[in-house]
Scaffold this motif. Structure first.
Motif, PDB file in Angstrom:
ATOM      1  N   MET A 174       0.817  -1.206   0.000  1.00 29.76           N
ATOM      2  CA  MET A 174       0.000   0.000   0.000  1.00 29.76           C
ATOM      3  C   MET A 174       0.849   1.254   0.000  1.00 29.76           C
ATOM      4  N   LEU A 175       0.264   2.336  -0.490  1.00 31.41           N
ATOM      5  CA  LEU A 175       1.012   3.577  -0.641  1.00 31.41           C
ATOM      6  C   LEU A 175       0.690   4.549   0.501  1.00 31.41           C
ATOM      7  N   LEU A 176       1.753   5.119   1.055  1.00 33.49           N
ATOM      8  CA  LEU A 176       1.588   6.238   1.989  1.00 33.49           C
ATOM      9  C   LEU A 176       1.990   7.503   1.237  1.00 33.49           C
ATOM     10  N   ALA A 177       1.030   8.405   1.059  1.00 31.37           N
ATOM     11  CA  ALA A 177       1.295   9.664   0.355  1.00 31.37           C
ATOM     12  C   ALA A 177       1.344  10.791   1.379  1.00 31.37           C
ATOM     13  N   ILE A 178       2.408  11.592   1.319  1.00 29.70           N
ATOM     14  CA  ILE A 178       2.611  12.649   2.315  1.00 29.70           C
ATOM     15  C   ILE A 178       2.727  13.997   1.603  1.00 29.70           C
ATOM     16  N   ASP A 179       1.866  14.930   2.000  1.00 27.49           N
ATOM     17  CA  ASP A 179       1.852  16.269   1.407  1.00 27.49           C
ATOM     18  C   ASP A 179       2.189  17.275   2.500  1.00 27.49           C
ATOM     19  N   CYS A 180       3.421  17.776   2.479  1.00 33.28           N
ATOM     20  CA  CYS A 180       3.875  18.735   3.497  1.00 33.28           C
ATOM     21  C   CYS A 180       3.697  20.146   2.991  1.00 33.28           C
ATOM     22  N   GLY A 181       2.816  20.898   3.609  1.00 30.30           N
ATOM     23  CA  GLY A 181       2.702  22.321   3.305  1.00 30.30           C
ATOM     24  C   GLY A 181       3.458  23.119   4.348  1.00 30.30           C
ATOM     25  N   ASN A 182       3.466  24.429   4.199  1.00 30.69           N
ATOM     26  CA  ASN A 182       4.162  25.258   5.183  1.00 30.69           C
ATOM     27  C   ASN A 182       3.439  25.267   6.526  1.00 30.69           C
ATOM     28  N   THR A 183       2.131  25.019   6.526  1.00 27.07           N
ATOM     29  CA  THR A 183       1.369  24.998   7.782  1.00 27.07           C
ATOM     30  C   THR A 183       1.062  23.578   8.221  1.00 27.07           C
ATOM     31  N   ASN A 184       0.493  22.778   7.323  1.00 27.30           N
ATOM     32  CA  ASN A 184       0.042  21.440   7.687  1.00 27.30           C
ATOM     33  C   ASN A 184       0.646  20.362   6.797  1.00 27.30           C
ATOM     34  N   THR A 185       0.757  19.173   7.385  1.00 25.97           N
ATOM     35  CA  THR A 185       1.213  18.002   6.644  1.00 25.97           C
ATOM     36  C   THR A 185       0.094  16.968   6.669  1.00 25.97           C
ATOM     37  N   VAL A 186      -0.229  16.438   5.479  1.00 27.21           N
ATOM     38  CA  VAL A 186      -1.320  15.467   5.364  1.00 27.21           C
ATOM     39  C   VAL A 186      -0.746  14.113   4.954  1.00 27.21           C
ATOM     40  N   PHE A 187      -1.146  13.069   5.671  1.00 30.12           N
ATOM     41  CA  PHE A 187      -0.750  11.696   5.356  1.00 30.12           C
ATOM     42  C   PHE A 187      -1.993  10.959   4.877  1.00 30.12           C
ATOM     43  N   SER A 188      -1.910  10.253   3.752  1.00 32.98           N
ATOM     44  CA  SER A 188      -3.037   9.450   3.280  1.00 32.98           C
ATOM     45  C   SER A 188      -2.562   8.073   2.887  1.00 32.98           C
ATOM     46  N   ILE A 189      -3.421   7.083   3.147  1.00 33.50           N
ATOM     47  CA  ILE A 189      -3.104   5.717   2.746  1.00 33.50           C
ATOM     48  C   ILE A 189      -3.996   5.326   1.582  1.00 33.50           C
ATOM     49  N   TRP A 190      -3.344   4.906   0.483  1.00 33.09           N
ATOM     50  CA  TRP A 190      -4.033   4.565  -0.773  1.00 33.09           C
ATOM     51  C   TRP A 190      -3.892   3.062  -0.985  1.00 33.09           C
TER      52      TRP A 190
ATOM     53  N   GLY B 203      -4.794   1.374  -3.673  1.00 33.34           N
ATOM     54  CA  GLY B 203      -4.791   1.024  -5.090  1.00 33.34           C
ATOM     55  C   GLY B 203      -6.097   1.412  -5.756  1.00 33.34           C
ATOM     56  N   THR B 204      -7.126   1.628  -4.953  1.00 38.12           N
ATOM     57  CA  THR B 204      -8.438   1.993  -5.490  1.00 38.12           C
ATOM     58  C   THR B 204      -8.976   3.255  -4.809  1.00 38.12           C
ATOM     59  N   ARG B 205      -8.730   3.330  -3.487  1.00 38.70           N
ATOM     60  CA  ARG B 205      -9.271   4.481  -2.753  1.00 38.70           C
ATOM     61  C   ARG B 205      -8.375   4.819  -1.557  1.00 38.70           C
ATOM     62  N   PHE B 206      -8.636   5.995  -0.987  1.00 41.23           N
ATOM     63  CA  PHE B 206      -7.912   6.388   0.221  1.00 41.23           C
ATOM     64  C   PHE B 206      -8.606   5.760   1.430  1.00 41.23           C
ATOM     65  N   LEU B 207      -7.854   4.982   2.196  1.00 38.94           N
ATOM     66  CA  LEU B 207      -8.425   4.318   3.368  1.00 38.94           C
ATOM     67  C   LEU B 207      -8.528   5.283   4.540  1.00 38.94           C
ATOM     68  N   ALA B 208      -7.578   6.197   4.626  1.00 38.67           N
ATOM     69  CA  ALA B 208      -7.576   7.141   5.748  1.00 38.67           C
ATOM     70  C   ALA B 208      -6.713   8.339   5.404  1.00 38.67           C
ATOM     71  N   THR B 209      -7.024   9.466   6.045  1.00 37.53           N
ATOM     72  CA  THR B 209      -6.251  10.697   5.870  1.00 37.53           C
ATOM     73  C   THR B 209      -6.078  11.344   7.235  1.00 37.53           C
ATOM     74  N   TRP B 210      -4.848  11.703   7.566  1.00 32.63           N
ATOM     75  CA  TRP B 210      -4.573  12.347   8.855  1.00 32.63           C
ATOM     76  C   TRP B 210      -3.733  13.599   8.629  1.00 32.63           C
ATOM     77  N   ARG B 211      -3.946  14.588   9.479  1.00 34.89           N
ATOM     78  CA  ARG B 211      -3.313  15.891   9.315  1.00 34.89           C
ATOM     79  C   ARG B 211      -2.539  16.241  10.584  1.00 34.89           C
ATOM     80  N   THR B 212      -1.353  16.771  10.412  1.00 33.20           N
ATOM     81  CA  THR B 212      -0.579  17.252  11.558  1.00 33.20           C
ATOM     82  C   THR B 212       0.072  18.571  11.158  1.00 33.20           C
ATOM     83  N   SER B 213       0.510  19.342  12.147  1.00 34.15           N
ATOM     84  CA  SER B 213       1.175  20.592  11.770  1.00 34.15           C
ATOM     85  C   SER B 213       2.573  20.271  11.245  1.00 34.15           C
ATOM     86  N   THR B 214       3.066  21.098  10.361  1.00 29.39           N
ATOM     87  CA  THR B 214       4.409  20.886   9.803  1.00 29.39           C
ATOM     88  C   THR B 214       5.438  21.434  10.785  1.00 29.39           C
TER      89      THR B 214
END
Ligand code: ATP
Ligand code: PAU
Ligand code: K
Length: 257
Positions: free
Chosen positions: A1-17, A19-30
């Motif tokens: 499974m894929l862990l996709a991480i999007d780090c912005g200047n304020t928040n960082t978002v982690f999502s688990i994909w 292969g078909t859909r995102f199972l979960a998405t979590w947000r933390t401060s950067t």
């Protein structure tokens, strides 16, 4: 499974994909001080809380903050035994061209949005992303990123007023009842809200004029619906745009390596 991480200047978002859909998405401060071990403690406890037992085999990262990338690489290596793909870094290829001045570093979030937008909506796009900054990414007919606009973010604009002026409080953005504010908070909200409506309309109109072809306007980021309430500024809203782009870029790179 894929862990996709999007780090912005304020928040960082982690999502688990899966292969078909995102199972979960979590947000933390950067926070650049956060270590690989701290990321793991945080992520694994959230996964446990949601009774999620998945094996992460691939990691992809987009980061607008260069300093966090090192610890995220260690995190992927130590806990998932994988080398992450890092957008904009060596070893990551994009399915679209980037046509800007030589030597220019385009924010990886803007490149990811471009890839996602082209994949979902085709070419000739303006992508408006409401993050720390509000960015307008211009996508050409062939999907290339050809430049755009960077404006101060909505929350940043309000925060700047508060920081710089002794008598101005911290306020949250909302759609004001009227343009003429009859108290300080209403005046500030009006300035930023209606000012932003004007900014978005003017910037999009001028981009369309320069581009010379009809364009679709796509919005992303938590604040887009608030502005769309007041006027039909956007043709589409997609809150998962950046995550979708990370999935597309990951697939594109894994198929070629
Ligand atoms: N009505 C609202 N008022 C204030 N903030 C809001 C509202 N709706 C959403 N938000 C905030 O908008 C932000 C949208 O998240 P997004 O990931 O687009 O940007 P960000 O995390 O602030 O910036 P960056 O990606 O640059 O770190 C979130 O922080 C969310 O809490
Ligand atoms: C503009 C931001 C901060 C928006 O997240 C990011 O994309 C960035 O740091 N960009 C670098 C400069 C550029 O994109 O031209
Ligand atoms: K973002």
């Amino acid at each position: 499974m894929l862990l996709a991480i999007d780090c912005g200047n304020t928040n960082t978002v982690f999502s688990i994909w899966d292969g078909t859909r995102f199972l979960a998405t979590w947000r933390t401060s950067t926070e650049h001080q956060r270590t690989a071990d701290q990321y793991y403690v945080w992520l694994s406890s959230l996964m446990k809380f949601q009774k999620m037992e998945v094996e992460i085999t691939e990691v992809i990262v987009s980061s607008t903050v260069p300093r966090v990338v090192f610890n995220l690489r260690v995190f992927a290596d130590r806990y998932f035994n994988t080398r992450p793909i890092v957008v904009g870094k060596e070893g990551c290829i994009l399915p679209v061209d980037v046509r800007v001045d030589t030597g220019t570093q385009v924010g990886p979030d803007r490149l990811v949005n471009t890839v996602a937008g082209f994949d979902l909506y085709g070419g000739d796009l303006i992508i408006v992303d409401f993050g720390t900054a509000t960015t307008f990414d211009v996508v050409d007919t062939d999907g290339a990123y050809i430049g755009g606009v960077i404006a101060p973010g909505v929350n940043l604009s309000l925060e700047a007023l508060h920081q710089a002026a002794a008598a101005l409080p911290h306020v949250d953005i909302t759609k004001p009842q009227a343009v003429i504010g009859t108290n300080t908070v209403a005046c500030m909200q009006s300035g930023v809200f209606w000012g932003y409506i004007g900014l978005i309309k003017e910037v999009c109109a001028r981009i369309q004029g320069e581009h010379g072809r009809p364009m679709k306007v796509i919005s992303t980021g938590g604040l887009a619906p608030l502005f769309q309430q007041a006027e039909a500024l956007f043709d589409e809203f997609n809150d998962d745009l950046t995550m979708h782009g990370l999935v597309v870029i990951n697939k594109y790179n894994r198929e070629r390596n």
